[in-house]
Every structure is written in structure tokens, then in C-alpha cells.
Scaffold this motif. Structure first.
Motif, PDB file in Angstrom:
ATOM      1  N   LEU A  38       0.825  -1.214   0.000  1.00 56.65           N
ATOM      2  CA  LEU A  38       0.000   0.000   0.000  1.00 56.65           C
ATOM      3  C   LEU A  38       0.856   1.260   0.000  1.00 56.65           C
ATOM      4  CD1 LEU A  38      -2.889  -0.957   2.443  1.00 56.65           C
ATOM      5  CD2 LEU A  38      -3.157  -0.216   0.065  1.00 56.65           C
ATOM      6  N   LYS A  39       1.949   1.233   0.736  1.00 53.21           N
ATOM      7  CA  LYS A  39       2.839   2.402   0.783  1.00 53.21           C
ATOM      8  C   LYS A  39       3.442   2.678  -0.582  1.00 53.21           C
ATOM      9  CE  LYS A  39       4.107   1.965   5.678  1.00 53.21           C
ATOM     10  NZ  LYS A  39       5.223   1.745   6.638  1.00 53.21           N
ATOM     11  N   THR A  85      -7.054   0.059  -7.953  1.00 50.36           N
ATOM     12  CA  THR A  85      -7.641  -1.283  -7.855  1.00 50.36           C
ATOM     13  C   THR A  85      -6.755  -2.188  -7.013  1.00 50.36           C
ATOM     14  OG1 THR A  85      -8.694  -1.072 -10.033  1.00 50.36           O
ATOM     15  CG2 THR A  85      -8.436  -3.290  -9.158  1.00 50.36           C
ATOM     16  N   ASN A  86      -5.441  -2.096  -7.235  1.00 48.92           N
ATOM     17  CA  ASN A  86      -4.501  -2.888  -6.445  1.00 48.92           C
ATOM     18  C   ASN A  86      -4.552  -2.500  -4.968  1.00 48.92           C
ATOM     19  OD1 ASN A  86      -3.791  -4.028  -8.858  1.00 48.92           O
ATOM     20  ND2 ASN A  86      -1.793  -3.032  -9.020  1.00 48.92           N
ATOM     21  N   MET A  87      -4.735  -1.210  -4.712  1.00 56.23           N
ATOM     22  CA  MET A  87      -4.868  -0.754  -3.323  1.00 56.23           C
ATOM     23  C   MET A  87      -6.132  -1.337  -2.690  1.00 56.23           C
ATOM     24  SD  MET A  87      -3.644   3.239  -3.681  1.00 56.23           S
ATOM     25  CE  MET A  87      -3.544   3.567  -1.913  1.00 56.23           C
ATOM     26  N   ALA A  88      -7.197  -1.384  -3.464  1.00 55.73           N
ATOM     27  CA  ALA A  88      -8.440  -1.981  -2.964  1.00 55.73           C
ATOM     28  C   ALA A  88      -8.229  -3.449  -2.623  1.00 55.73           C
ATOM     29  CB  ALA A  88      -9.548  -1.836  -4.008  1.00 55.73           C
ATOM     30  N   ARG A  96     -10.102  -4.109   5.550  1.00 51.05           N
ATOM     31  CA  ARG A  96     -10.468  -2.692   5.699  1.00 51.05           C
ATOM     32  C   ARG A  96     -11.512  -2.375   4.631  1.00 51.05           C
ATOM     33  NH1 ARG A  96      -4.210  -0.562   5.739  1.00 51.05           N
ATOM     34  NH2 ARG A  96      -3.581  -1.407   7.783  1.00 51.05           N
ATOM     35  N   ILE A  97     -12.727  -2.770   4.911  1.00 57.67           N
ATOM     36  CA  ILE A  97     -13.766  -2.770   3.864  1.00 57.67           C
ATOM     37  C   ILE A  97     -14.124  -1.375   3.389  1.00 57.67           C
ATOM     38  CG2 ILE A  97     -16.056  -3.582   3.265  1.00 57.67           C
ATOM     39  CD1 ILE A  97     -13.880  -5.754   3.819  1.00 57.67           C
ATOM     40  N   ASP A  98     -14.173  -0.403   4.283  1.00 56.28           N
ATOM     41  CA  ASP A  98     -14.490   0.962   3.848  1.00 56.28           C
ATOM     42  C   ASP A  98     -13.457   1.474   2.852  1.00 56.28           C
ATOM     43  OD1 ASP A  98     -16.713   0.971   5.431  1.00 56.28           O
ATOM     44  OD2 ASP A  98     -15.841   2.178   7.041  1.00 56.28           O
ATOM     45  N   ARG A  99     -12.190   1.128   3.086  1.00 55.53           N
ATOM     46  CA  ARG A  99     -11.135   1.558   2.178  1.00 55.53           C
ATOM     47  C   ARG A  99     -11.194   0.784   0.853  1.00 55.53           C
ATOM     48  NH1 ARG A  99     -10.055   5.859   2.006  1.00 55.53           N
ATOM     49  NH2 ARG A  99      -8.076   5.432   0.943  1.00 55.53           N
ATOM     50  N   VAL A 100     -11.652  -0.450   0.926  1.00 54.87           N
ATOM     51  CA  VAL A 100     -11.841  -1.221  -0.318  1.00 54.87           C
ATOM     52  C   VAL A 100     -12.807  -0.466  -1.230  1.00 54.87           C
ATOM     53  CG1 VAL A 100     -12.769  -3.335  -1.333  1.00 54.87           C
ATOM     54  CG2 VAL A 100     -11.399  -3.465   0.752  1.00 54.87           C
ATOM     55  N   VAL A 101     -13.929  -0.058  -0.657  1.00 52.07           N
ATOM     56  CA  VAL A 101     -14.955   0.639  -1.443  1.00 52.07           C
ATOM     57  C   VAL A 101     -14.435   1.978  -1.954  1.00 52.07           C
ATOM     58  CG1 VAL A 101     -17.225   1.741  -1.324  1.00 52.07           C
ATOM     59  CG2 VAL A 101     -16.864  -0.512  -0.288  1.00 52.07           C
TER      60      VAL A 101
END
Length: 209
Positions: A38-39, A85-88, A96-101
Motif C-alpha cells: 500500500l505504501k 484497484t490494487n490498493m483496494a 479494511r472494507i471501507d477503504r476497499v470501497v
């Protein structure tokens, strides 16, 4: 008057740096180092978001704004969409579902033709409980790949969550009726006690002389 905000060499240098971070993130993802990945993806976004889609800053509007095609999406927006998309995907692995969305939605907006972004958005919606939104996205995806195993797995997850929701609702209804019945039984018992008290004969005490 058009101004050139990035020279070709500056654009290429920043773009190369951004893609280097993206590639590093991809390798970390394969190694299941999701937080570290992610970083790297975040740094990739910092480089690429500062670039113009066209290094000469020339506007390229869709040929038909009402019906855009994949050709209307700039290469830069396609790259940004892939990174988000990769971050999701990383956030999904980290639950971390909120961040997925959030990431999948940004990826989908950058490139509406990115099927992986659409799928990640559907996965996020399912885990948030937004089943109708997820089903709409899956319907669109399944038009091109009706037998995709990943889509089928998410359909099963939807069915499982719907069963859980129904069971929870039934349990809540039973609890509500049980509480109501308990209150009714308590009220009837209290009324019965009062009735018995009224029916008891009065005790007459004899007067002593």
C-alpha cells in the motif's frame, strides 16, 4: 492560451518513478506484504496524480460525451485506475472494507471500463451489506463472463449473508414476541393476585368484655 505545465522529459521522469513504485507494490503484494505494498502504491499515486494526461496539456475530450468508449480514457487514467484497484485488493486482504470501497470507487471513476475495479467495488459492497449495489455490478460483469468462478463465489457469499440476515430477523422477531408474552403473562398474574385478594372473606374479631 495553453500553458505547458510539464516538459516531455519531466513527464517521463515522474511517470517512470511512479511506475517503479507501482511495480514494487506489485511484488510486495505477491509476497503478501499488503501494508508495505500500500505504501508503494501510495507513492505511485503521488507521482502520477501530479501529471497531466497529456504532457503538452492538450485536451482530448471524448468523441461522444454521452457514450464514452475505452479509447476515450487516457493512458494515465488507466494506470491510476490499476493502482487504485490494487490498493483496494490490499485493503480487502487487510479487512479494511471501507477503504476497499473508497479505492475501488476511485478506480472505477478513473476508468469505468476497468472490470477488476468494478469487481473489487462489488466485493466491498457485499461485505458492507449493500447487496443490491453489488448485484447490479455483478450482473454487468457476468454479461461478458457468465461462468467466472470468482463471480460465482461472490454470489454464494451474497446468498450466505442473506440467510444470516433472515435468521437474525427471525431471532429478533422471536425475541420481541417472547418479551411481549412475558409482559402479558406478568400482567395476568398480577391481575389474578388482585382478584384472589378481593375474594378472601374478611376476618371478624370478637369483642372481648
Amino acid at each position: 492560451m495553453t500553458t505547458i505545465t510539464e516538459t516531455s522529459s519531466e513527464y517521463e521522469s515522474k511517470y517512470a518513478s511512479g511506475m517503479a513504485h507501482k511495480n514494487a507494490g506489485n511484488q510486495l503484494f505477491k509476497d503478501e506484504e499488503f501494508a508495505k505494498a500500500l505504501k508503494e502504491y501510495y507513492h505511485a499515486l503521488l507521482y502520477l496524480r501530479g501529471l497531466n494526461a497529456n504532457p503538452m496539456d492538450l485536451a482530448s475530450a471524448p468523441r461522444d460525451p454521452e457514450k464514452p468508449t475505452e479509447e476515450d480514457v487516457s493512458d494515465l487514467d488507466k494506470d491510476l485506475s490499476v493502482i487504485q484497484t490494487n490498493m483496494a485488493a490490499c485493503h480487502l486482504r487487510l479487512d479494511r472494507i471501507d477503504r476497499v470501497v473508497a479505492c475501488a470507487d476511485a478506480a472505477h471513476k478513473a476508468n469505468p471500463f476497468n472490470k477488476k475495479a468494478k469487481f473489487k467495488l462489488a466485493q466491498g459492497y457485499i461485505r458492507q451489506g449493500w447487496i443490491p449495489k453489488a448485484e447490479k455490478l455483478l450482473d454487468e460483469l457476468e454479461k461478458d463472463s457468465p461462468r467466472d468462478a470468482a463471480f460465482a463465489a461472490e454470489r454464494k457469499l451474497i446468498a450466505s449473508k442473506e440467510k444470516e440476515a433472515e435468521a437474525k430477523q427471525r431471532s429478533e422477531m422471536r425475541g420481541m414476541f417472547d418479551r411481549a408474552n412475558n409482559k402479558l403473562a406478568a400482567a395476568e398474574a398480577a391481575t389474578a393476585d388482585e382478584t384472589k385478594a378481593d375474594e378472601q372473606p374478611a376476618v371478624i374479631r370478637k369483642k372481648t368484655t
